[in-house]
Design a protein around this motif. Structure first.
Motif, short mmCIF file in Angstrom:
data_model
loop_
_atom_site.label_atom_id
_atom_site.label_comp_id
_atom_site.label_asym_id
_atom_site.label_seq_id
_atom_site.Cartn_x
_atom_site.Cartn_y
_atom_site.Cartn_z
N SER A 197 7.01 -31.37 -9.35
CA SER A 197 8.01 -31.86 -8.38
C SER A 197 8.49 -33.26 -8.73
O SER A 197 8.67 -34.12 -7.86
N PRO B 129 -1.58 -26.09 -6.08
CA PRO B 129 -1.40 -24.79 -6.74
C PRO B 129 -0.42 -24.85 -7.91
O PRO B 129 -0.64 -24.20 -8.95
N ALA C 85 -1.55 -32.07 -1.23
CA ALA C 85 -2.34 -30.85 -1.41
C ALA C 85 -1.48 -29.62 -1.66
O ALA C 85 -1.88 -28.71 -2.41
N ALA C 86 -0.30 -29.59 -1.08
CA ALA C 86 0.56 -28.42 -1.25
C ALA C 86 1.02 -28.24 -2.68
O ALA C 86 1.42 -27.13 -3.08
N ASP C 87 0.98 -29.30 -3.50
CA ASP C 87 1.40 -29.21 -4.90
C ASP C 87 0.25 -28.90 -5.85
O ASP C 87 0.46 -28.73 -7.05
N ARG D 203 -2.62 -34.63 2.83
CA ARG D 203 -1.61 -33.78 3.46
C ARG D 203 -0.33 -33.76 2.62
O ARG D 203 0.30 -32.72 2.44
N ARG D 204 0.04 -34.93 2.07
CA ARG D 204 1.29 -35.03 1.31
C ARG D 204 1.21 -34.32 -0.03
O ARG D 204 2.21 -33.75 -0.50
N ILE E 27 -11.03 -30.15 1.94
CA ILE E 27 -9.91 -29.91 1.03
C ILE E 27 -10.13 -30.63 -0.29
O ILE E 27 -9.91 -30.07 -1.37
#
Length: 242
Positions: free
Chosen positions: A171, A217, A213-215, A210-211, A141
């Motif tokens: 965010s 994109p 990576a979702a941001d 994990r905390r 990742i």
């Protein structure tokens, strides 16, 4: 021997010689105890005290040798039986040596009291879980994030120069990409004390990946919007206006 100014002076050489010889033997013998204590305690230096009926003995050691051996009798002044500073007075040495055997006995009793100390320690230990699979996924990742960061760096290098930073808020948190040439030096989330998703020093913790990576994109989208705004500004410039 006669009285008066011509009376013979008693020589102390023989007493001093016997004192020095005894002190040397004590240093060598106490050195054995010092080495045993160093091995037992697992260090090059330290000290232990041992009580006897006559007083207390303190052995301080360093680099496997005696630094000093001090006897504190129950009555009277302390006596440095072994010391790097000076030899003890003969009377004081005699007083200490009267209790020296008790000191050795106290040391031996101390060692014997440790028999069986590790008897209940299990000979085997639980297997350690491998982090290899988790680390491999983390690295996969992070490599993808680095590829994105390098792609951004290439565009920023072309437009804004050899090095610089691009920052935006995702965010409610600051994301900052620093580039040098066509490569991303770092991608930091959360300000100067934040988390480095990309770094020259090593990968982030798996929990941080994990905390955050979702941001990623959303960060890329914000960058693309930034580039679109730049292109829009450039498109507004007409040749006749130059």
């Amino acid at each position: 021997m006669t009285d008066g100014p011509e009376a013979d002076v008693e020589a102390v050489d023989e007493i001093a010689e016997r004192r020095d010889e005894l002190a040397t033997r004590v240093r060598a013998h106490a050195g054995e105890i010092a080495r045993e204590l160093a091995v037992l305690q697992g260090g090059d230096y330290g000290q232990e005290s041992f009580d006897t009926d006559g007083g207390s003995w303190t052995l301080k050691y360093e680099a496997g040798d005696v630094q000093y051996l001090r006897f504190d009798p129950k009555s009277g002044s302390e006596i440095y039986v072994v010391s790097d500073k000076r030899q003890p007075e003969p009377d004081a040495l005699e007083t200490a040596m009267a209790d020296y055997e008790s000191f050795v006995a106290a040391y031996n009793e101390f060692v014997r009291s440790l028999d069986g100390l590790l008897a209940d320690v299990p000979p085997t230990f639980p297997e350690v879980e491998s982090t290899a699979e988790l680390v491999a996924e983390r690295d996969r990742i992070v490599d993808r994030i680095r590829d994105v960061g390098d792609a951004m760096a290439g565009q920023l290098h072309r437009y804004d120069g050899e090095y610089g930073t691009y920052a935006t808020t995702i965010s409610g948190t600051r994301w900052e990409l620093k580039w040098e040439g066509d490569l991303a030096s770092y991608l930091r989330v959360g300000g100067s004390s934040g988390t480095y998703l990309i770094s020259q020093y090593g990968p982030p913790a798996a929990a941080d990946v994990r905390r955050l990576a979702a941001d990623v994109p959303a960060f890329v989208t914000a960058f693309n919007d930034h580039v679109a705004d730049l292109e829009s500004d450039l498109e507004q410039i007409r040749f006749e206006d130059v």
